[in-house]
Design a protein around this motif. Structure first.
Motif, PDB file in Angstrom:
ATOM      1  N   GLU A 125      -1.490 -45.802 101.942  1.00  0.00           N
ATOM      2  CA  GLU A 125      -1.860 -46.819 102.925  1.00  0.00           C
ATOM      3  C   GLU A 125      -3.317 -46.730 103.352  1.00  0.00           C
ATOM      4  OE1 GLU A 125       0.764 -46.384 106.212  1.00  0.00           O
ATOM      5  OE2 GLU A 125       2.512 -47.202 105.149  1.00  0.00           O
ATOM      6  N   SER A 126      -3.904 -45.545 103.276  1.00  0.00           N
ATOM      7  CA  SER A 126      -5.276 -45.356 103.744  1.00  0.00           C
ATOM      8  C   SER A 126      -6.080 -44.625 102.679  1.00  0.00           C
ATOM      9  CB  SER A 126      -5.292 -44.558 105.052  1.00  0.00           C
ATOM     10  OG  SER A 126      -6.617 -44.279 105.454  1.00  0.00           O
ATOM     11  N   GLY A 156      -1.446 -52.576  98.540  1.00  0.00           N
ATOM     12  CA  GLY A 156      -0.647 -51.998  99.613  1.00  0.00           C
ATOM     13  C   GLY A 156      -1.455 -51.264 100.662  1.00  0.00           C
ATOM     14  N   LEU A 157      -2.763 -51.157 100.475  1.00  0.00           N
ATOM     15  CA  LEU A 157      -3.590 -50.438 101.443  1.00  0.00           C
ATOM     16  C   LEU A 157      -3.656 -51.183 102.771  1.00  0.00           C
ATOM     17  CD1 LEU A 157      -6.674 -49.152  99.393  1.00  0.00           C
ATOM     18  CD2 LEU A 157      -4.767 -47.817 100.292  1.00  0.00           C
ATOM     19  N   LYS A 158      -3.581 -50.422 103.849  1.00  0.00           N
ATOM     20  CA  LYS A 158      -3.748 -50.979 105.188  1.00  0.00           C
ATOM     21  C   LYS A 158      -5.112 -50.639 105.780  1.00  0.00           C
ATOM     22  CE  LYS A 158       1.182 -50.930 106.331  1.00  0.00           C
ATOM     23  NZ  LYS A 158       2.220 -50.435 107.279  1.00  0.00           N
ATOM     24  N   SER A 166      -5.248 -54.844 106.576  1.00  0.00           N
ATOM     25  CA  SER A 166      -4.013 -55.602 106.725  1.00  0.00           C
ATOM     26  C   SER A 166      -3.229 -55.015 107.879  1.00  0.00           C
ATOM     27  CB  SER A 166      -3.169 -55.554 105.440  1.00  0.00           C
ATOM     28  OG  SER A 166      -2.712 -54.236 105.193  1.00  0.00           O
ATOM     29  N   GLY A 167      -2.312 -55.817 108.400  1.00  0.00           N
ATOM     30  CA  GLY A 167      -1.523 -55.345 109.524  1.00  0.00           C
ATOM     31  C   GLY A 167      -2.256 -55.532 110.839  1.00  0.00           C
ATOM     32  N   ARG A 168      -1.729 -54.901 111.869  1.00  0.00           N
ATOM     33  CA  ARG A 168      -2.256 -55.061 113.219  1.00  0.00           C
ATOM     34  C   ARG A 168      -3.682 -54.526 113.324  1.00  0.00           C
ATOM     35  NH1 ARG A 168       0.760 -52.795 118.683  1.00  0.00           N
ATOM     36  NH2 ARG A 168      -0.646 -53.760 120.205  1.00  0.00           N
ATOM     37  N   GLY A 169      -4.588 -55.335 113.845  1.00  0.00           N
ATOM     38  CA  GLY A 169      -5.975 -54.928 114.025  1.00  0.00           C
ATOM     39  C   GLY A 169      -6.897 -55.373 112.914  1.00  0.00           C
ATOM     40  N   SER A 170      -6.346 -55.827 111.786  1.00  0.00           N
ATOM     41  CA  SER A 170      -7.198 -56.217 110.668  1.00  0.00           C
ATOM     42  C   SER A 170      -8.003 -57.475 110.986  1.00  0.00           C
ATOM     43  CB  SER A 170      -6.347 -56.447 109.418  1.00  0.00           C
ATOM     44  OG  SER A 170      -5.376 -57.465 109.647  1.00  0.00           O
ATOM     45  N   GLU A 171      -7.463 -58.347 111.861  1.00  0.00           N
ATOM     46  CA  GLU A 171      -8.185 -59.576 112.184  1.00  0.00           C
ATOM     47  C   GLU A 171      -9.517 -59.279 112.851  1.00  0.00           C
ATOM     48  OE1 GLU A 171      -5.200 -58.814 113.197  1.00  0.00           O
ATOM     49  OE2 GLU A 171      -3.771 -60.201 112.250  1.00  0.00           O
TER      50      GLU A 171
END
Length: 266
Positions: A125-126, A156-158, A166-171
């Motif tokens: 993920e990281s 699949g990396l966050k 991706s996921g929460r905070g990516s915006e």
């Protein structure tokens, strides 16, 4: 000759031994080690590290490690920090199927091809190849679009280089990147020349010059009357308190002057 010198330097480095592992963790069996921190120990050879079959968290940052062979046996490894080493090949990590977080900033990874061995790690993920705060990077990071290529290679990396993709905070990170790119396009020399667009205006203050100056205090007649009434009430309370104290004192003196009914002295 240069390769021979490098081999001699590696031979001079520290080798991981069972004694070193047990002394660092306090464990009697290598299989019992779950967390291991060997940061900045001058380690050049991983030695028997592969015998720590249940190892889940490993920090080997700040050493002189070039070969990762023994790490291939660590099937339970989830977090690995290899920053500030001499690693060029990540091939052994392709067997660490439980790996979720990998930090290889400050190594010798020079191409995306050297990362393809990690594409089979479904739980990853990281991935960090660059650490601006620590001033660590890899030769690969010199490519302007390497982050986008990483995102395509590892869908699949966050998080890439510590930033959410991706996921929460990516915006928020995406917004910052968009702002940086737009400012970069608009801040070039000759921007707006010959394109019909207006040149950027001079920055103006958000508020008037006198906005932050303290204003003189104002007291209305209503507030003055309220203060006056409050003072009168407070004075009455003090007078009542004084009278109550006097009454209590008189009562205590009267009670103390009475004879004790239980006394039989004549």
């Amino acid at each position: 000759p240069e390769e021979e010198e490098e081999e001699e330097e590696e031979e001079e480095g520290v080798r991981i031994t069972p004694q070193l592992l047990k002394a660092s963790t306090g464990e009697f069996a290598l299989e019992s080690i779950l967390l291991l921190k060997l940061r900045g120990r001058g380690i050049a050879h991983l030695g028997c590290l592969g015998d720590c079959a249940n190892l889940e968290w490993l920090d080997l940052s700040g050493n002189a490690i070039a070969q990762l062979g023994p790490l291939a046996a660590l099937k339970s490894l989830a977090v690995l920090n290899l920053s500030r080493n001499r690693v060029a090949s990540l091939e052994p990590l392709g067997s660490c199927h439980n790996l979720q977080s990998l930090n290889v900033a400050g190594n010798l990874v020079s191409s995306l091809q050297q990362l393809r061995c990690l594409t089979g790690l479904r739980r990853l993920e990281s991935l960090r190849l660059r650490d601006p705060l620590a001033r660590l990077a890899n030769p690969l990071c010199a490519a302007p679009a390497y982050r986008a290529a990483l995102a395509d290679m590892f869908p699949g990396l966050k998080a890439i280089d510590g930033e959410r993709v991706s996921g929460r905070g990516s915006e928020l990170y995406q917004l910052c990147r968009d702002l940086d790119s737009s400012l970069g396009r608009g801040g070039g020399a000759g921007a707006g020349a010959g394109t019909g667009t207006e040149p950027p205006r001079t920055a103006q203050p958000w508020v008037e010059a006198s906005f932050w100056e303290p204003r003189p205090p104002r007291r209305s007649s209503i507030m003055e009357e309220a203060y006056k009434q409050f003072g009168e009430v407070l004075q009455e309370c003090r007078e009542l308190s004084r009278r109550a104290d006097d009454t209590i004192a008189q009562a205590e003196r009267a009670l103390s002057g009475r004879p004790d009914p239980n006394s039989f002295v004549f």
